[in-house]
Design a protein around this motif. Sequence first.
Motif, PDB file in Angstrom:
ATOM      1  N   GLU A   1       0.860  -1.183   0.000  1.00 22.30           N
ATOM      2  CA  GLU A   1       0.000   0.000   0.000  1.00 22.30           C
ATOM      3  C   GLU A   1       0.897   1.234   0.000  1.00 22.30           C
ATOM      4  N   SER A   2       0.702   2.112  -0.964  1.00 25.25           N
ATOM      5  CA  SER A   2       1.528   3.317  -0.996  1.00 25.25           C
ATOM      6  C   SER A   2       1.098   4.294   0.097  1.00 25.25           C
TER       7      SER A   2
ATOM      8  N   HIS B   1      -4.144   9.610   3.073  1.00 25.17           N
ATOM      9  CA  HIS B   1      -3.900   9.070   1.728  1.00 25.17           C
ATOM     10  C   HIS B   1      -4.368   7.614   1.632  1.00 25.17           C
ATOM     11  N   VAL B   2      -3.961   6.804   2.611  1.00 25.65           N
ATOM     12  CA  VAL B   2      -4.317   5.381   2.586  1.00 25.65           C
ATOM     13  C   VAL B   2      -5.834   5.200   2.702  1.00 25.65           C
ATOM     14  N   SER B   3      -6.505   6.108   3.415  1.00 25.36           N
ATOM     15  CA  SER B   3      -7.955   5.979   3.624  1.00 25.36           C
ATOM     16  C   SER B   3      -8.760   6.192   2.339  1.00 25.36           C
ATOM     17  N   GLN B   4      -8.100   6.609   1.275  1.00 26.35           N
ATOM     18  CA  GLN B   4      -8.804   6.694  -0.028  1.00 26.35           C
ATOM     19  C   GLN B   4      -9.134   5.297  -0.529  1.00 26.35           C
ATOM     20  N   ARG B   5      -8.399   4.286   0.006  1.00 27.72           N
ATOM     21  CA  ARG B   5      -8.630   2.921  -0.481  1.00 27.72           C
ATOM     22  C   ARG B   5      -9.253   1.999   0.567  1.00 27.72           C
ATOM     23  N   GLY B   6      -9.527   2.522   1.749  1.00 25.31           N
ATOM     24  CA  GLY B   6     -10.143   1.680   2.775  1.00 25.31           C
ATOM     25  C   GLY B   6     -10.094   2.354   4.121  1.00 25.31           C
TER      26      GLY B   6
ATOM     27  N   SER C   1     -11.523  12.817   4.856  1.00 29.41           N
ATOM     28  CA  SER C   1     -11.936  11.517   4.345  1.00 29.41           C
ATOM     29  C   SER C   1     -12.948  10.904   5.297  1.00 29.41           C
TER      30      SER C   1
ATOM     31  N   ASN D   1     -13.372   7.854   5.426  1.00 22.75           N
ATOM     32  CA  ASN D   1     -12.789   6.556   5.763  1.00 22.75           C
ATOM     33  C   ASN D   1     -11.691   6.665   6.807  1.00 22.75           C
TER      34      ASN D   1
ATOM     35  N   LEU E   1      -7.261  -0.881   7.003  1.00 28.33           N
ATOM     36  CA  LEU E   1      -6.174  -0.950   6.032  1.00 28.33           C
ATOM     37  C   LEU E   1      -4.861  -0.575   6.710  1.00 28.33           C
TER      38      LEU E   1
END
Length: 188
Positions: A35-36, A76-81, A106, A108, A130
């Motif tokens: 995960e970036s 940033h990571v919360s854009q995907r989960g 976000s 998320n 995530l």
Amino acid sequence: MVEEVVSSSPPSAGKKASRQPVPLSQVSTDAIARESTGIDEVDRVLGGGIVPGAFVLLGGDPGIGKSTLLLQIAAHVSQRGPVLYVTAEESEVQTRIRAERLGVNSDNLYLLAEGNIQIITEAMKSQSWLMAVVDSLQTAYNPGLESAPGSVAQVRDVASQLMRVAKQGCPVFLVGHVNKEGSMRPAA
Ligand SMILES: Nc1ncnc2c1ncn2[C@@H]1O[C@H](COP(=O)(O)OP(=O)(O)O)[C@@H](O)[C@H]1O
Ligand SMILES: [Mg+2]
């Protein structure tokens, strides 16, 4: 002397071990999706991004920007989960204000302003995050220990509990303050 908590449920001795040793060559890395963090330099330091089960200690002087960096990464990571940001140092409102200043927002990204490690680990296990951030090692505490947050016994207990949750899959970023001697170890 270091205070230790006596575990009420002893490690299940005699119970059949669920894990067996596996040859290194047979450990598959195919399914590992890194995960970036959204910041190239942080990804590089992490070896290409965040892997499941990662347990990362972010150390530095107070005021160096640890909370700011991790809030940016968390957003940033919360854009995907879903991402959990635990702050034992600042209130939810303070964190929200910082997020607004950073221009991140976000639905998320979940905030938990809590220091009690039992409540923190319960929240971490409550759903499949995530990623989780715990800010900080020195302010989280186990109420079962009599010593103050930040003491040797507390720091050891908090770190080992968080490590256990991380190993179940949820990557954990833990903030650690460095003292004037350049050490993260509390004065005994
Ligand atoms: N990359 C940066 N550039 C400039 N100022 C920063 C940067 N990161 C953090 N800051 C500022 O430095 C101050 C301390 O940051 P903070 O994240 O609270 O540090 P820490 O959590 O390490 O104590 C804040 O006012 C923050 O806005
Ligand atoms: Mg901070």
